[in-house]
Design an enzyme around this catalytic site. Structure first.
Site, mmCIF file in Angstrom:
data_model
loop_
_atom_site.group_PDB
_atom_site.id
_atom_site.type_symbol
_atom_site.label_atom_id
_atom_site.label_comp_id
_atom_site.label_asym_id
_atom_site.label_seq_id
_atom_site.Cartn_x
_atom_site.Cartn_y
_atom_site.Cartn_z
ATOM 1 N N CYS A 94 42.116 38.281 43.697
ATOM 2 C CA CYS A 94 41.923 39.100 42.624
ATOM 3 C C CYS A 94 41.333 40.367 43.712
ATOM 4 C CB CYS A 94 41.094 38.865 41.650
ATOM 5 S SG CYS A 94 41.287 37.449 40.379
ATOM 6 N N HIS A 353 47.652 43.824 35.545
ATOM 7 C CA HIS A 353 46.395 43.226 36.704
ATOM 8 C C HIS A 353 47.750 41.670 37.266
ATOM 9 C CE1 HIS A 353 43.624 41.251 39.161
ATOM 10 N NE2 HIS A 353 42.930 40.306 38.191
ATOM 11 N N CYS A 383 35.570 41.024 40.262
ATOM 12 C CA CYS A 383 35.286 39.704 40.117
ATOM 13 C C CYS A 383 36.084 38.968 40.929
ATOM 14 C CB CYS A 383 34.683 39.343 38.729
ATOM 15 S SG CYS A 383 36.825 39.506 37.748
ATOM 16 N N GLY A 385 37.798 34.788 41.388
ATOM 17 C CA GLY A 385 38.271 33.597 40.964
ATOM 18 C C GLY A 385 37.425 33.027 42.349
#
Length: 396
Positions: A94, A353, A383, A385
């Protein structure tokens, strides 16, 4: 060798409108999405000789389909840039789009480049199913297909089970750790939609979002202008029967691309444009994978300490909204941050996203907000993953 790091400037930042999963951009290949934002950056800077671009770095989280074989280089060629312009693809899931910006800025700061493009792309609609090769030829048993759209797949059995739970279940853990209520998540999601809708209606994205060739999509496709707390409250939990996370207070699956033009002072002079902002510093941290949503907390603390920026000195904050539970937990862990500064033009719950593009989107958003204000300091963070956090400070 250079005696000290060079200043690195964000000259321009663009992105596509973000499309829903299976929506308006589902028919567009990811390499074409990326080529479109590269071409737009070049066209918006008439003084830029494309041959002077030292490198193009693009983030991409999946890379299992049409974005294979170095989508950055493919985008360079498809955009019609000189074949002398190289391209590399980076993957920090991400955070990939922001990681691309950080790596390009680092190259400029060290004198390895003067002008660079950095960004990211993802088509979650077009992410393929993959079939692993069997251990031996002509297997008699059925073989399993894996979706590459999102999350864990082909998990190594040596990984502890608690690390490899689905992302939504991880976000439930994060929300529970900080006692984030369903009601507060829905209110946060409603604010995301309202802020995004207001920003579009006020023309705040006019200088940032560029059209996708052949597609009639004039704004982010996932914004729900007419949603309400009552409507959000009626949605069922998506991941656990007694959970708080729903399709309404989590970011959706999306398609889109974003790119930034970066330069040192010599590059600025060659381009002939006033920059939007300056890149100050970045920080990355790791965390237990099942609490990945809290990754930005230590990354933010680290980058603010590195730059000696006090939380009260920040003028705007872009905190990627993977889930409302996750974003609110980060803010609970960082009470020194002013929540009123967070995502003033909407966040990922409304905007979307597309994994590889989001880090570039929020970095560009901070740069444009600082330029509109005329001065100030901004923070972007995500954040990631598998348990990481990434943060970047810009100023003007």
């Amino acid at each position: 060798m250079i005696e000290r790091p060079r200043d690195v400037y964000v000259v321009d930042a663009v992105r596509t409108p973000f499309g829903r999963y299976g929506g308006a951009l589902a028919g567009v290949r990811p390499d074409d999405l990326a080529a479109g934002v590269l071409r737009a950056l070049v066209d918006r800077s008439p003084g830029l000789d494309p041959a002077r671009i030292d490198d193009v770095l693009l983030g991409n989280a999946n890379g299992a389909g049409e974005d294979n074989r170095d989508v950055a280089r493919m985008a360079v060629l498809l955009a019609g840039l000189p074949v002398s312009v190289p391209g590399a693809t980076v993957n920090r899931l991400c955070g990939s789009g922001m990681e691309a910006v950080i790596q390009a800025a680092r190259a400029i700061a060290l004198g390895d480049a003067s002008i660079a493009v950095a960004g990211g792309v993802e088509s979650m609609s077009r992410a393929p199913w993959v079939l692993p090769k069997p251990e031996r030829a002509f297997p008699a048993k059925d073989q399993q297909l894996y979706s590459t759209t999102l999350g864990w797949r082909m998990v190594n059995p040596r990984m502890p089970g608690e690390w490899t739970i689905p992302l939504g279940e991880s976000a439930e853990l994060v929300g529970a750790k900080y006692a984030v209520s369903r009601e507060s998540q829905d209110a946060f999601a409603l604010d995301s939609h309202r802020n995004a809708a207001r920003a579009w209606s006020e023309g705040l994205y006019a200088g940032e979002v560029v059209p996708v060739e052949g597609v009639e999509l004039t704004r982010d496709e996932g914004i729900r202008d007419n949603t309400s707390l009552d409507a959000l409250a009626k949605l069922k939990p998506a991941f656990t029967a007694d959970g708080t996370i729903t399709a309404g207070n989590a970011s959706p699956l999306n398609d889109g691309a974003a790119a930034l033009l970066l330069a040192d002072e010599d590059g600025l002079a060659a381009i002939g444009r006033e920059p939007l902002a300056r890149v100050r510093a970045a920080a990355v941290t790791g965390i237990e994978p099942q609490f990945f949503g809290l990754g930005p907390v230590d990354a933010i603390r680290k980058v603010l300490d590195k730059t000696a920026v006090a939380p009260g000195d920040l003028h705007t904050i872009e905190l990627n909204e993977a889930y409302a539970a996750q974003a609110l937990a980060c803010l609970a862990a960082l009470p020194e941050l002013d929540p009123e500064l967070v995502n003033p033009r909407g966040g990922a719950i409304a905007i979307g996203h597309p994994l590889g593009a989001s880090g570039a989107r929020i970095t560009g958003a901070v740069a444009h907000q600082l330029a509109a204000a005329g001065s100030g300091t901004g923070l972007a963070a995500l954040c990631i993953g598998v348990g990481q956090g990434l943060a970047l400070v810009l100023d003007r």
